[in-house]
Design a protein around this motif. Structure first.
Motif, PDB file in Angstrom:
ATOM      1  N   PHE A 233     -14.288 -14.292 -62.337  1.00 17.58           N
ATOM      2  CA  PHE A 233     -14.131 -15.168 -63.493  1.00 17.58           C
ATOM      3  C   PHE A 233     -12.975 -14.623 -64.325  1.00 17.58           C
ATOM      4  N   HIS A 234     -12.041 -15.507 -64.686  1.00 17.21           N
ATOM      5  CA  HIS A 234     -10.905 -15.127 -65.510  1.00 17.21           C
ATOM      6  C   HIS A 234     -10.898 -15.941 -66.801  1.00 17.21           C
ATOM      7  N   TYR A 235     -10.439 -15.315 -67.875  1.00 16.33           N
ATOM      8  CA  TYR A 235     -10.291 -16.049 -69.132  1.00 16.33           C
ATOM      9  C   TYR A 235      -9.159 -15.448 -69.962  1.00 16.33           C
ATOM     10  N   TYR A 236      -8.639 -16.248 -70.884  1.00 17.70           N
ATOM     11  CA  TYR A 236      -7.689 -15.799 -71.891  1.00 17.70           C
ATOM     12  C   TYR A 236      -8.249 -16.198 -73.246  1.00 17.70           C
ATOM     13  N   ALA A 237      -8.428 -15.218 -74.116  1.00 16.55           N
ATOM     14  CA  ALA A 237      -9.257 -15.376 -75.314  1.00 16.55           C
ATOM     15  C   ALA A 237      -8.807 -16.522 -76.211  1.00 16.55           C
ATOM     16  N   ASN A 238      -7.502 -16.704 -76.392  1.00 15.72           N
ATOM     17  CA  ASN A 238      -7.030 -17.758 -77.289  1.00 15.72           C
ATOM     18  C   ASN A 238      -7.217 -19.152 -76.710  1.00 15.72           C
ATOM     19  N   SER A 239      -7.264 -19.258 -75.383  1.00  7.80           N
ATOM     20  CA  SER A 239      -7.239 -20.562 -74.724  1.00  7.80           C
ATOM     21  C   SER A 239      -8.593 -21.032 -74.226  1.00  7.80           C
TER      22      SER A 239
ATOM     23  N   GLN B 234      -8.356 -11.794 -83.142  1.00  9.54           N
ATOM     24  CA  GLN B 234      -9.382 -10.750 -83.191  1.00  9.54           C
ATOM     25  C   GLN B 234     -10.784 -11.322 -83.074  1.00  9.54           C
ATOM     26  N   SER B 235     -11.067 -12.410 -83.759  1.00 14.05           N
ATOM     27  CA  SER B 235     -12.402 -13.002 -83.748  1.00 14.05           C
ATOM     28  C   SER B 235     -12.768 -13.521 -82.370  1.00 14.05           C
ATOM     29  N   LYS B 236     -11.848 -14.212 -81.728  1.00  5.11           N
ATOM     30  CA  LYS B 236     -12.120 -14.748 -80.398  1.00  5.11           C
ATOM     31  C   LYS B 236     -12.307 -13.624 -79.386  1.00  5.11           C
ATOM     32  N   ASN B 237     -11.493 -12.595 -79.472  1.00  5.61           N
ATOM     33  CA  ASN B 237     -11.640 -11.470 -78.551  1.00  5.61           C
ATOM     34  C   ASN B 237     -12.961 -10.750 -78.747  1.00  5.61           C
ATOM     35  N   THR B 238     -13.398 -10.600 -79.999  1.00  4.05           N
ATOM     36  CA  THR B 238     -14.690  -9.975 -80.267  1.00  4.05           C
ATOM     37  C   THR B 238     -15.824 -10.806 -79.676  1.00  4.05           C
TER      38      THR B 238
END
Length: 450
Positions: A253-259, A305-309
């Motif tokens: 599973f891959h993801y990019y936090a902002n997207s 920062q919030s999305k990554n957390t």
């Protein structure tokens, strides 16, 4: 995701004494591999998919979560500088990584816009690098350097066939993975990733490709295999009830936090990417986050920062292992290193500092797996062969002592001087560990009684 234009353990395995293996590589430290052993798929008591280590086996509380970095495509000097023993060792020392992913370019990729050997490019590999299809030896040497550096540092390493169209490269992939499994498949460190980020193609196509490559690896290794899935590794749930043939296979599973989002729905009304992975996990599939980024899906953007957390909380709640994109000094928001960095000295970007803060919670010391009543799992080159057929263990080439354990390490039996066939019919259906000692070497296999 980084779009640029552009895989329980084997139940039946026979290892040959004639295949080529790397010379013994001795770790220079006690790291996660010595503590956890070979990574293996399994389910917890709630039926959720997890990753475990062969040292403790499959049991609640023994889940293994390893975290580290993914190297950038092996195509640019700003990336390949870190495809080195020095680069890997520096990340172990400075970033506390437990795993490194080697994302090898597989095609005829030519980011300089010129042909191999042309006057405009020449043959200078520091200035002109192409993929495996056009320069297999160069790419394999990069891979071998990273794998051997990981073994020396006692961390895990993902051998990644970094392609969006691996289903069109089946024969090349089989040749490559055969050599990698022959050479390094006896080391617990090694994980095989068969298909980086398939595009929007049917799961049946991806599964068919994997079902051709897995047996090539299984001739030589029972190590963890990672299989990609549709739309850039964001639909592992499509493998529910329709898994790739074989054992010890996890789904990426891959993801990019902002997207991307980890729960609920996207802004256009479909299920969040993380919800797809959660569905797969809840159905008992083991999931591995072999690539994720702090920014946008194209590799750019400033980390939120919030999305990554939020993403890290979801990951930790599911005990998911990960490799962050990317260990490079490429001019992108998700690159971890500033341009002034070198393979022996790292200066961090905003993304790099954020990821380093997550990695700081990794253990700083490890205890080597061992104990007289606990099977040890160090791999070796053997001059005898074993195979299982579901009801019996077959040994050829020597007389051996066989010990059978549960996956939790409880010894069930010990039989001396086994030569030929040992019946396993007295064991209930399920998975077990066999420790086989013969000719001064040990072999450990996980097998299934059906």
């Amino acid at each position: 995701m980084k779009r640029i234009s552009k895989l329980a353990i084997l139940s039946s395995l026979a290892l040959s004494s004639t295949f080529a293996v790397a010379q013994d590589i001795t770790p220079t430290r006690v790291g996660p591999v010595s503590q956890y052993g070979q990574l293996m798929t399994g389910k917890n008591s709630q039926g959720k998919g997890r990753i475990y280590g062969s040292c403790e086996g499959v049991k609640d509380g023994a889940e293994v979560q390893v975290r580290g970095m993914s190297l950038y495509w092996s195509l640019l000097p700003k990336a390949t500088e870190f495809w080195t023993e020095e680069g890997v060792s520096t990340m172990v020392r400075d970033m506390n990584i437990q795993i490194v992913r080697a994302a090898m370019a597989t095609g005829s990729d030519d980011w300089w816009g010129c042909k191999d050997g042309s006057e405009s490019c020449g043959d200078d590999k520091s200035a002109h690098i192409t993929g495996y299809a056009s320069d297999p030896e160069f790419q394999k040497n990069l891979m071998k350097t990273v794998v051997e550096a990981a073994i020396k540092n006692d961390i895990y390493v993902i051998i990644d066939w970094h392609s969006h169209n691996a289903n069109e490269q089946t024969e090349s992939a089989k040749t490559f993975f055969k050599e990698m499994a022959q050479t390094y498949g006896q080391y617990d460190n090694v994980i095989f990733e068969l298909f980086n980020e398939p595009t929007d193609i049917a799961w049946s196509v991806i599964k068919n490709y994997a079902n051709q490559v897995v047996p090539v690896i299984r001739e030589y290794s029972d190590n963890l295999i990672l299989v990609g899935n549709r739309q850039y590794d964001q639909n592992p749930q499509e493998a529910i009830g329709n898994t790739v043939s074989g054992e010890n296979i996890a789904y990426t599973f891959h993801y990019y936090a902002n997207s991307h989002c980890w729960s609920g729905q996207t802004t256009w009304g479909s299920a969040c990417e993380g919800a797809n992975a959660q569905q797969a996990i809840d159905a008992g599939l083991s999931v591995f986050v072999s690539e994720w980024g702090t920014g946008n899906a194209d590799g750019g953007g400033t980390p939120d920062q919030s999305k990554n957390t939020g993403w890290q909380n979801w990951i930790d709640g599911n005990k998911l292992s990960w490799a962050n994109w990317s260990a490079s000094k490429i001019d992108e928001g998700t690159a971890a290193f500033q341009g002034s960095s070198s393979k022996t000295s790292l200066q961090y970007t905003t993304s790099g500092n954020l990821v380093k803060s997550y990695l700081a919670t990794n253990p700083t010391s490890y205890t080597k797996c061992g104990g007289s009543e606990t099977p040890t799992f160090a791999k070796a080159t053997h001059n005898f062969n074993t195979s299982f057929d579901g009801k019996a263990l077959h040994i050829a080439g020597t007389s051996a002592t066989v010990e059978i354990y549960t996956l939790k390490g409880d010894k069930l039996m010990k039989v001396d001087h086994v030569s030929g066939t040992l019946s396993l019919a007295s064991l209930p259906a399920g998975k077990y560990i066999a420790k086989i000692q013969g000719n001064a070497t040990n072999m450990v296999r996980v097998f299934q009684v059906k």
